[in-house]
Enzyme design. Structure first.
Site, short mmCIF file in Angstrom:
data_model
loop_
_atom_site.label_atom_id
_atom_site.label_comp_id
_atom_site.label_asym_id
_atom_site.label_seq_id
_atom_site.Cartn_x
_atom_site.Cartn_y
_atom_site.Cartn_z
N PHE A 133 1.01 -1.27 0.09
CA PHE A 133 -0.07 -0.11 -0.11
C PHE A 133 0.77 1.40 0.19
CE2 PHE A 133 -2.30 3.45 1.78
CZ PHE A 133 -3.41 3.35 1.08
N ASP B 173 8.85 2.27 1.97
CA ASP B 173 7.69 2.92 2.43
C ASP B 173 7.78 2.76 3.85
OD1 ASP B 173 5.33 3.99 3.09
OD2 ASP B 173 4.32 3.52 1.29
N LYS C 25 2.26 9.74 8.62
CA LYS C 25 1.43 9.17 9.59
C LYS C 25 2.25 9.84 11.12
CE LYS C 25 -1.29 5.53 7.80
NZ LYS C 25 -0.93 4.82 6.61
C1 LIG Z 1 -1.10 5.22 5.21
C2 LIG Z 1 -0.16 5.00 4.28
C3 LIG Z 1 0.25 5.70 3.02
C4 LIG Z 1 -0.53 6.87 2.66
O1 LIG Z 1 -0.54 7.77 3.77
P1 LIG Z 1 -1.67 8.97 3.78
O2 LIG Z 1 -1.06 10.12 4.73
O3 LIG Z 1 -3.14 8.53 4.07
O4 LIG Z 1 -1.53 9.60 2.51
C5 LIG Z 1 1.34 5.30 2.38
N1 LIG Z 1 1.73 4.05 2.59
C6 LIG Z 1 1.64 3.29 4.13
C7 LIG Z 1 2.71 2.23 3.90
C8 LIG Z 1 0.66 3.76 4.61
O5 LIG Z 1 0.54 3.11 5.76
#
Ligand SMILES: *Cc1c(COP(=O)(O)O)cnc(C)c1O
Length: 396
Positions: free
Chosen positions: A141, A226, A255
């Site tokens: 994700f 990520d 986050k």
């Molecule tokens: C939550 C998340 C995102 C997206 O972040 P947003 O602040 O919601 O745009 C991207 N990568 C990972 C791994 C996430 O958990």
């Protein structure tokens, strides 16, 4: 103050005015402190979700509250066309705490993904690659805007949202040979989560992480982790890669980085630091002094070695306790990022709802799975209380 609305009234507003993108629980939280939440009826909850790993320092941490209040009352910013101490100190802190190169501040995780994709593509074009390709892992994700979406195989639905950007491909998350086979002279980056959060907390095997590093070294591609969910102490080190022993070229963060406010970041090592040049990228809000001050305070709290040691220890206590619950068949994760699979026939969404009823907030990321992301400031008694409520709630 406006008059409080009842839960039923809020449900009506939700049904009438909000786009139907979220399936919301019928609870309104109105106050938080540490790992505790209170709803509009005064009921108290133990929070093992932390607003999706945003409130790693606990709700309303006094240092973060103080930083926001002080900065908001002094100066709210004048764009990225002028120098600003909070943003530049934050960039310094992020660099020094990880890869040592340059930092681009953004507002969200998705934006950090987008910027990282642009860096990877430009880096590839500079090497003469005409059709750069980014390899991600199945179930990754990376966000919901089009570029990030194209790197998020489960949601990259051509039928609903096409045409999607080209130049993305996916390999299984546990198959180092498939990753090696997918790499070519067109590979611009290998981009993945070290522990897949949204998919239900699935750690990527060491040999896949190692293969990704090797593939990037052989092809000249960038290795991008990520760390939006795994970062900021969540796994017991400030950044998850520091617990894995493989150094990437770029990490993305968001986050918990903003201490509750929207802050994202792209942090580069040496190979990726100078790819973006004037005019290549930008953001109006990013790095504003209020959110940068909140992020500096969050980093102060979450870089603490004692706190990180406690995350590792309590993570072990939590996972051991979960394994002992009847109906739990798999427990995985690192630090306080924990995923659980339940025995067949147990409805995980119903378990989540019973937990909420019993005063424990957690999340159901998919069928048969639960995810626990408590604030990192919890203590052993909080872990034991959560285990007690879960034990009672799994049985129904
Ligand atoms: C939550 C998340 C995102 C997206 O972040 P947003 O602040 O919601 O745009 C991207 N990568 C990972 C791994 C996430 O958990």
């Amino acid at each position: 103050m406006t008059t409080a609305l009842s839960v039923d009234e809020l449900r009506e507003l939700d049904a009438r005015y909000a786009m139907r993108t979220y399936a919301r629980a019928g609870v309104e939280f109105v106050r938080g402190e540490g790992a505790r939440l209170w709803d509009s009826t005064g009921k108290e909850y133990l929070d093992f979700f932390a607003g999706l790993s945003v409130h790693n320092a606990g709700h309303c941490h006094p240092r973060i509250v103080e930083a926001i209040q002080r900065q908001a009352a002094t100066f709210a910013g004048s764009s990225n066309l002028f120098l600003s101490a909070p943003a530049l100190r934050l960039s310094e802190r992020l660099s020094e705490s990880s890869l040592g190169g340059r930092v681009f501040l953004a507002n969200t995780g998705t934006e950090a993904s987008e910027g990282a994709i642009k860096i990877a593509r430009k880096h590839a074009h500079r090497r003469g690659v005409e059709t750069p390709e980014i390899i991600s892992l199945d179930s990754d994700f990376h966000g919901r805007t089009l570029g990030a979406l194209a790197a998020t195989p489960k949601l990259a639905d051509e039928e609903r949202f096409g045409p999607l950007p080209r130049g993305f491909r996916y390999v299984p998350r546990d198959d180092a040979a498939a990753l090696r086979a997918a790499a070519s002279e067109n590979t611009a980056a290998v981009f993945f989560e070290l522990i897949q959060g949204e998919a239900g907390v699935w750690p990527i095997p060491d040999e896949v992480i190692q293969a990704a590093r090797e593939v990037c070294d052989e092809t000249g591609a960038l290795l991008i982790f990520d760390e939006v969910q795994t970062g900021m102490g969540r796994t017991g080190t400030l950044w998850a890669y520091q617990g894995v022993g493989v150094e990437p070229d770029v990490i993305t963060a968001a986050k918990a980085l903003g201490g509750g406010l929207p802050v994202g970041a792209i942090i580069a090592g040496e190979r990726a630091s100078d790819v973006l040049e004037p005019g290549d990228h930008g953001s109006t809000f990013a790095g504003g002094p209020i959110q940068a001050s909140a992020a500096l305070a969050a980093l102060d709290v979450l870089s603490d070695e004692e706190l990180l040691a406690s995350v590792r220890e309590l993570g072990g206590r939590l996972m051991d306790g979960l394994r002992a619950i009847d109906g739990v068949v798999d427990v995985r994760g690192r630090g306080l990022m924990v995923g659980v699979s339940l025995a067949e026939g147990i409805d995980a969404a119903a378990v989540r709802d019973r937990c909420l009823e019993n005063g424990l907030v957690l999340n159901c990321p998919g069928p048969g799975m639960l995810r626990l992301l408590p604030p990192l400031i919890i203590d052993a008694a909080d872990v034991d209380r959560a285990l007690e409520i879960m034990g009672a709630s799994v049985r129904g």
